[in-house]
Design a protein around this motif. Sequence first.
Motif, PDB file in Angstrom:
ATOM      1  N   ARG A 158       0.826  -1.207   0.000  1.00  0.00           N
ATOM      2  CA  ARG A 158       0.000   0.000   0.000  1.00  0.00           C
ATOM      3  C   ARG A 158       0.863   1.261   0.000  1.00  0.00           C
ATOM      4  N   ASP A 208       1.653   1.577  -3.791  1.00  0.00           N
ATOM      5  CA  ASP A 208       0.271   1.970  -4.064  1.00  0.00           C
ATOM      6  C   ASP A 208      -0.409   0.929  -4.954  1.00  0.00           C
ATOM      7  N   VAL A 211      -2.153  -2.065  -3.579  1.00  0.00           N
ATOM      8  CA  VAL A 211      -2.841  -3.044  -2.745  1.00  0.00           C
ATOM      9  C   VAL A 211      -3.976  -3.735  -3.487  1.00  0.00           C
TER      10      VAL A 211
END
Length: 288
Positions: A257, A261, A263
């Motif tokens: 995450r 970025d 997830v």
Amino acid sequence: MTPVPQTLQDHLATGTTTLCRCWRITRTDGRIFAFTDHDQPMTFDGTAFVPTDALSARALEQTTGLAVDNSEAMGAISDAGLSEAEILAGRFDGARVVIWRVNWADPAQRVLQFRGRIGEIERAGGAFRAELRGLTEALNLPQGRLYQKPCRAILGDAECSVDLTLPAYRAEFALSAAPEGTILYGPALDHGAGWFDRGTLTVMDGPAKGLNRVIKADRPANGSRRIELWDSMPGGVTAGTRLVLQAGCDKTVGTCRRKFDNVVNFRGFPFLPGEDWLTAYPRRGNGA
């Protein structure tokens, strides 16, 4: 198994044979090595096989069904092709191997005996021993989805989809110094400390060109970047060698995450209950 051609069968039936063995080794970088244990060079299938007594093989174990065909190759390290430096560098790891039994008096009479890859290589006393793994070795690998907390994808593959060519996830520079086998220094980078932990380092030029190693840790250090590898680079690298660093991932959902970025493409199951929950059982009490 490959059936023996009738012409070769007829030759074997004579009781007086002119047979030899031919090897073709194709490394992952595309370089081809071809040998024969005959005392004269031979050519077929567009490949020239050079005579050598530095390479031999034990009996091939071949079976029907899904069992793995195995063998071992043994040989002497020589300048003719299999050098110690290149074996240590891992350039023969995973190389494709094809072995034929050939009538050297008529190379058209031949039978394919083995096709596979080189597995583990042991080296000692100026000689080597390489494990040969048949094509069915791949069937021994786990198949299907793994239910585990860490992500099962490999950073940058089709399941992950992170673009590792972006500047945020790679750095290319000339090496400043290499005081130890596993410690390297480069210029200061904009990436934060530990950004390349668990990532890969690839050599772009010099004797070790094309080789890569896993990064153990990377940290800023007195205006430079200190890179520690898990294993030293065979052949060595010196100041001025061009390197490429690629970001690493610890396969946790938090890193996926925050760092990537990404997830939405996380391939693990971070909320699986742990062993404590799985082994818990009801007991009398107030539930406290």
